[in-house]
Design a protein around this motif. Sequence first.
Motif, PDB file in Angstrom:
ATOM      1  N   GLN A 164     -90.795  82.188  45.322  1.00 41.83           N
ATOM      2  CA  GLN A 164     -92.224  82.363  45.571  1.00 41.83           C
ATOM      3  C   GLN A 164     -92.516  82.073  47.044  1.00 41.83           C
ATOM      4  O   GLN A 164     -92.135  81.024  47.564  1.00 41.83           O
ATOM      5  CB  GLN A 164     -93.052  81.432  44.682  1.00 41.83           C
ATOM      6  N   PHE A 165     -93.212  83.003  47.687  1.00 36.78           N
ATOM      7  CA  PHE A 165     -93.456  82.879  49.121  1.00 36.78           C
ATOM      8  C   PHE A 165     -94.888  83.275  49.476  1.00 36.78           C
ATOM      9  O   PHE A 165     -95.535  84.051  48.764  1.00 36.78           O
ATOM     10  CB  PHE A 165     -92.491  83.774  49.907  1.00 36.78           C
ATOM     11  N   GLU A 166     -95.340  82.730  50.594  1.00 42.09           N
ATOM     12  CA  GLU A 166     -96.622  83.106  51.178  1.00 42.09           C
ATOM     13  C   GLU A 166     -96.369  83.771  52.526  1.00 42.09           C
ATOM     14  O   GLU A 166     -95.443  83.389  53.242  1.00 42.09           O
ATOM     15  CB  GLU A 166     -97.511  81.877  51.378  1.00 42.09           C
ATOM     16  N   LEU A 167     -97.209  84.725  52.844  1.00 38.85           N
ATOM     17  CA  LEU A 167     -97.092  85.428  54.117  1.00 38.85           C
ATOM     18  C   LEU A 167     -98.235  85.004  55.031  1.00 38.85           C
ATOM     19  O   LEU A 167     -99.411  85.118  54.667  1.00 38.85           O
ATOM     20  CB  LEU A 167     -97.132  86.943  53.905  1.00 38.85           C
ATOM     21  N   ILE A 168     -97.872  84.503  56.196  1.00 40.59           N
ATOM     22  CA  ILE A 168     -98.867  84.073  57.180  1.00 40.59           C
ATOM     23  C   ILE A 168     -98.880  85.093  58.314  1.00 40.59           C
ATOM     24  O   ILE A 168     -97.846  85.352  58.938  1.00 40.59           O
ATOM     25  CB  ILE A 168     -98.531  82.679  57.737  1.00 40.59           C
ATOM     26  N   THR A 183     -92.001  86.559  44.175  1.00 41.37           N
ATOM     27  CA  THR A 183     -93.453  86.617  44.032  1.00 41.37           C
ATOM     28  C   THR A 183     -94.077  86.316  45.388  1.00 41.37           C
ATOM     29  O   THR A 183     -93.769  85.293  46.006  1.00 41.37           O
ATOM     30  CB  THR A 183     -93.942  85.584  43.002  1.00 41.37           C
ATOM     31  N   LEU A 184     -94.952  87.197  45.834  1.00 39.48           N
ATOM     32  CA  LEU A 184     -95.521  87.069  47.172  1.00 39.48           C
ATOM     33  C   LEU A 184     -97.037  86.984  47.119  1.00 39.48           C
ATOM     34  O   LEU A 184     -97.680  87.563  46.243  1.00 39.48           O
ATOM     35  CB  LEU A 184     -95.124  88.273  48.035  1.00 39.48           C
ATOM     36  N   ALA A 185     -97.579  86.259  48.094  1.00 35.07           N
ATOM     37  CA  ALA A 185     -99.032  86.158  48.212  1.00 35.07           C
ATOM     38  C   ALA A 185     -99.390  86.017  49.682  1.00 35.07           C
ATOM     39  O   ALA A 185     -98.585  85.534  50.492  1.00 35.07           O
ATOM     40  CB  ALA A 185     -99.555  84.958  47.425  1.00 35.07           C
ATOM     41  N   LEU A 186    -100.586  86.445  50.016  1.00 35.90           N
ATOM     42  CA  LEU A 186    -101.088  86.261  51.374  1.00 35.90           C
ATOM     43  C   LEU A 186    -101.628  84.843  51.494  1.00 35.90           C
ATOM     44  O   LEU A 186    -102.459  84.411  50.690  1.00 35.90           O
ATOM     45  CB  LEU A 186    -102.194  87.280  51.670  1.00 35.90           C
TER      46      LEU A 186
END
Length: 208
Positions: free
Chosen positions: A125-129, A153-156
């Motif tokens: 699971q990762f977030e994109l900055i 799983t990705l999220a902004l």
Amino acid sequence: MPVETETDFSQAILNEARQEAEGIVDLARREAERILEEARKELEQAYRTESPTAAAQMAKTRFKQLVAAAKLDARKQHLLTQERLIADVWQNVSDQLLLAREDEAYPKLLQRLTHEGIDALDGEQFELIVAQEDRHFITQDFLQALSEQTGTTLALADQSEPDITGVIVQRADKRVRCDNSLQGILLRQEDTLRLEIAKRLFEADGVT
């Protein structure tokens, strides 16, 4: 400045450094020609006012002095201009990197940089900055496509990062991240690029 790989990125910087180095070398060459012209006039005056033997001896001595001074001045010139050259190139490239988002290929570049950032980290699971200006690129379709490609799983992320192009991939627990912004790539290449710029600057006029 199109960027496909870090190698291309480095080469683009070196090309700009080479162009500026050539300008510096040309300026140094003109200064050397001016010094030699003054020395020629000085020696001509010596021949008119001194005996041939004295004038010849003066010419030999003056020649040795000019050679020594030229070598010393060349080294000094490089030491004085090297950091300025690097700083100028760095600023120019930094400005261009911020303009990358205006290129129509930028969304694909964002996808590739994100994919590489995910591959560099462990986790699912990762977030994109990204910069505030780039948030509109990170659509649900963008996230879904990369999730399927990487099995994650990705999220902004809620926060944005100012003054970057590209992406910072952060694991959801916020313990590790991969700075795959173009600015981060530049910093990772800094030592190599400084050495290469200096090398090309010294090679440009044969100073060792």
